[in-house]
Design a protein around this motif. Structure first.
Motif, short mmCIF file in Angstrom:
data_model
loop_
_atom_site.label_atom_id
_atom_site.label_comp_id
_atom_site.label_asym_id
_atom_site.label_seq_id
_atom_site.Cartn_x
_atom_site.Cartn_y
_atom_site.Cartn_z
N ARG A 3 0.83 -1.20 0.00
CA ARG A 3 0.00 0.00 0.00
C ARG A 3 0.87 1.26 0.00
NH1 ARG A 3 -3.59 2.32 4.99
NH2 ARG A 3 -4.48 4.12 3.89
N TRP A 4 1.98 1.22 0.75
CA TRP A 4 2.88 2.37 0.81
C TRP A 4 3.48 2.66 -0.57
CZ3 TRP A 4 4.39 5.60 4.88
CH2 TRP A 4 3.80 5.30 6.12
N LEU A 5 3.75 1.61 -1.32
CA LEU A 5 4.41 1.79 -2.61
C LEU A 5 3.44 2.14 -3.72
CD1 LEU A 5 6.96 -1.18 -2.42
CD2 LEU A 5 7.38 1.24 -1.96
N THR A 6 2.18 1.71 -3.61
CA THR A 6 1.20 1.97 -4.67
C THR A 6 0.42 3.25 -4.45
OG1 THR A 6 -0.43 0.58 -3.52
CG2 THR A 6 0.95 -0.47 -5.20
N ASP A 7 0.34 3.72 -3.22
CA ASP A 7 -0.32 4.99 -2.94
C ASP A 7 0.70 6.11 -3.12
OD1 ASP A 7 -1.27 7.33 -1.56
OD2 ASP A 7 -2.75 6.08 -0.55
N LEU A 14 7.22 8.14 2.40
CA LEU A 14 8.31 7.19 2.64
C LEU A 14 9.62 7.70 2.04
CD1 LEU A 14 8.79 4.34 3.86
CD2 LEU A 14 8.41 3.43 1.56
N ALA A 15 9.55 8.29 0.85
CA ALA A 15 10.76 8.82 0.20
C ALA A 15 11.32 10.01 0.97
CB ALA A 15 10.43 9.22 -1.24
N VAL A 16 10.43 10.89 1.43
CA VAL A 16 10.88 12.05 2.20
C VAL A 16 11.53 11.60 3.51
CG1 VAL A 16 10.07 14.05 3.52
CG2 VAL A 16 9.28 13.70 1.19
N THR A 17 10.95 10.59 4.13
CA THR A 17 11.53 10.06 5.37
C THR A 17 12.92 9.49 5.13
OG1 THR A 17 9.31 9.59 6.23
CG2 THR A 17 11.16 8.46 7.28
N ALA A 18 13.09 8.78 4.01
CA ALA A 18 14.41 8.23 3.67
C ALA A 18 15.42 9.35 3.44
CB ALA A 18 14.29 7.35 2.43
N GLY A 79 9.68 9.80 13.63
CA GLY A 79 8.60 10.47 14.35
C GLY A 79 7.84 11.46 13.49
N LEU A 80 8.54 12.18 12.60
CA LEU A 80 7.86 13.14 11.73
C LEU A 80 6.99 12.45 10.71
CD1 LEU A 80 7.85 16.30 11.60
CD2 LEU A 80 9.45 15.26 13.21
N ALA A 81 7.35 11.24 10.29
CA ALA A 81 6.47 10.47 9.40
C ALA A 81 5.17 10.13 10.13
CB ALA A 81 7.18 9.21 8.94
N LEU A 82 5.27 9.71 11.39
CA LEU A 82 4.06 9.45 12.18
C LEU A 82 3.25 10.71 12.39
CD1 LEU A 82 5.50 7.03 14.91
CD2 LEU A 82 4.11 6.44 12.93
N ALA A 83 3.92 11.83 12.63
CA ALA A 83 3.22 13.09 12.81
C ALA A 83 2.48 13.49 11.54
CB ALA A 83 4.22 14.19 13.21
N SER A 84 3.07 13.23 10.38
CA SER A 84 2.42 13.55 9.12
C SER A 84 1.14 12.73 8.94
CB SER A 84 3.38 13.29 7.95
OG SER A 84 4.55 14.06 8.08
N LEU A 85 1.23 11.45 9.25
CA LEU A 85 0.04 10.60 9.18
C LEU A 85 -1.03 11.08 10.16
CD1 LEU A 85 1.77 7.10 8.99
CD2 LEU A 85 0.63 8.31 7.12
N ALA A 86 -0.59 11.53 11.34
CA ALA A 86 -1.54 12.01 12.34
C ALA A 86 -2.24 13.28 11.88
CB ALA A 86 -0.81 12.27 13.66
N VAL A 87 -1.51 14.21 11.29
CA VAL A 87 -2.12 15.45 10.80
C VAL A 87 -3.10 15.15 9.66
CG1 VAL A 87 -1.64 17.61 9.57
CG2 VAL A 87 -0.28 16.96 11.56
N ALA A 88 -2.71 14.24 8.76
CA ALA A 88 -3.62 13.87 7.68
C ALA A 88 -4.90 13.24 8.24
CB ALA A 88 -2.93 12.89 6.73
N GLY A 89 -4.74 12.35 9.20
CA GLY A 89 -5.92 11.74 9.81
C GLY A 89 -6.77 12.72 10.58
#
Length: 480
Positions: A3-7, A14-18, A79-89
């Motif tokens: 799902r991470w790769l197709t969305d 994921l790329a920004v986090t890397a 942590g910022l990846a989790l924060a991004s998901l949290a803001v989107a949600g």
């Protein structure tokens, strides 16, 4: 994982986090980060400057990958990846018709200040992450009407408060919303609201206990800032606004300001409870920082907690074309900032390049200090400035003792330096020619910290000998 790769949105995150993880490994450590690494090697429930969460994050990261820049910063990009998901949600839960969540997260991730917080490990990093997670929990509470979410809100808000005292603004904004929003007042009659509050207090209790046994040192230090310099003036207000224009990027700062104002308007005119929550978490905090700036300097990173809710408001209530332009401009400014910090293609002077002042030349300075130590036949290297001592502890060769001197070290459990030894001390010329904290220090030379030939700072080298009188001193930890 598929799902991470197709969305596309998730793949981009994921790329920004890397990329952020790569930047975390590449960029030199700032003095504050080196200082917090010392915290991670001396874990306590509290410290003079801040609560302990940043030390816990660093200790966890370095336990996994070692005492280098990557280990110290490891949990920041994650942590910022989790924060991004949290803001989107949170955005989608609060405004299900508009579903602004992903655009809000995009705007937030395009800001230079957010990317700096993702790469550099300071107390603002865990604060920001837990603030966003607490915002998501409140949004889920509002959308579902399920009071069990109050325990999640309390636990996450308590972790934010365990990161930095600024998190009290989240609780204040939430209480304002509960008082002013008619549809939210019913929660005052629900025991789960108080259970969440009790959980937040329980999470924060170790900090209170540490302060109680250390003369309330941290509360006094940070509380004193609120009342400092109360002579009215507009100098620092202009500095605060200009700083936010740069740190958030100009267009995104304006969009967040307009979005927060429109959220307040929607709350007042249409009784939009979701917009009211966003307004309550942005406008009072912004007013407080502006008030503080009328009498004293507000550091540019302090208002970062305003932006998660402000970005949701901006994504929902401002024009999409401007959001696109703002995201592109913010991304470009972020890239320029990181490239300059990592590679310094522009030979800018210190006054025009914060990356030089904070990040440039520390390994070379340590090598020069070691040469001065060997020439002086000294047993150790010392520093009065906590950041300088911490940088030396990270970069000097293994086996070279590093001594830090100053009152703050009395609050640590680090060992004291051995008596009767001779050493050298580095003292920044920016501290002036005032008396040294180390009695009897005698100047023997100077060394310079620079990056690609551009001077960042000069230091006087002084000959010293332990013990250091009545000044507390500590033997710094060294990389494992």
């Amino acid at each position: 994982m598929r799902r991470w790769l197709t969305d596309p949105w998730l793949a981009a995150l994921l790329a920004v986090t890397a990329l952020r993880l790569g930047a975390a490994a590449l960029l030199p450590l700032s003095p504050d980060e080196a200082y917090y690494w010392v915290w991670g090697r001396d874990l306590q429930p509290g410290y003079l400057d801040h609560p302990p969460m940043v030390a816990v994050w660093i200790a966890a990261g370095t336990a996994l990958t070692g005492d280098g820049a990557f280990g110290i910063r490891l949990l920041g990009p994650i942590g910022l990846a989790l924060a991004s998901l949290a803001v989107a949600g949170a955005g989608n839960a609060l405004m299900p018709r508009l579903r602004p969540g992903r655009w809000a997260a995009l705007l937030l991730n395009a800001m230079p200040v957010t990317n700096a917080g993702a790469v550099l490990m300071t107390p603002d990093t865990p604060l920001f992450v837990f603030w966003c997670l607490a915002l998501w929990a409140v949004a889920r509470l509002h959308a579902s009407g399920d009071g069990r979410w109050w325990c999640a809100v309390g636990g996450l808000a308590g972790c934010a408060l365990l990161s930095k005292y600024t998190a009290v603004l989240f609780g204040a904004g939430l209480v304002l919303w509960l008082l002013a929003e008619p549809t939210a007042r019913r929660w005052w009659r629900d025991w789960r609201l108080y259970a969440g509050g009790a959980l937040a207090a329980l999470v924060f209790l170790p900090v209170v206990a540490w302060n109680a046994t250390h003369g309330w040192a941290s509360f006094a230090k940070q509380g004193g800032r609120a009342g400092a310099g109360r002579e009215f003036g507009l100098r620092y207000v202009g500095e605060l606004v200009a700083g936010q224009l740069g740190l958030a990027s100009p267009i995104l700062f304006v969009l967040c300001t307009v979005g927060a104002a429109l959220a307040g308007h929607a709350w007042a005119r249409r009784r939009d409870a979701a917009a009211g929550l966003l307004a309550a978490l942005t406008l009072p905090a912004a007013a407080l920082f502006l008030w503080q700036a009328t009498g004293s300097r507000v550091q540019g990173n302090w208002p970062v907690v305003i932006y998660p809710a402000a970005c949701i408001a901006a994504a929902a209530l401002t024009a999409l074309p401007w959001q696109r332009v703002g995201a592109v401009l913010g991304g470009v400014l972020t890239a320029l900032m990181l490239v300059q910090a990592g590679f310094a293609p522009l030979a800018l002077p210190r006054s025009a390049d914060l990356t030089l002042a904070r990040l440039g030349g520390w390994p070379d300075l340590a090598r020069a200090a070691e040469e001065a130590r060997l020439q002086a036949n000294a047993a150790f290297i010392a520093a009065e400035e906590y950041g300088l001592a911490s940088e030396l502890a990270l970069h000097l060769p293994a086996g070279v003792p590093v001594v830090a001197i100053g009152d703050r070290w009395d609050l640590f459990t680090l060992p004291s330096p051995p008596e009767g030894q001779g050493g050298i001390m580095l003292r920044s010329l920016r501290r002036g020619d005032g008396p040294s904290l180390w009695p009897g220090a005698a100047p023997i030379g100077e060394i310079t910290r620079s990056r690609h030939g551009v001077e960042a700072e000069r230091y006087r080298v002084l000959r010293v000998e332990t013990p250091a009188g009545e000044q507390p001193a500590a033997l710094m930890p060294r990389p494992r």
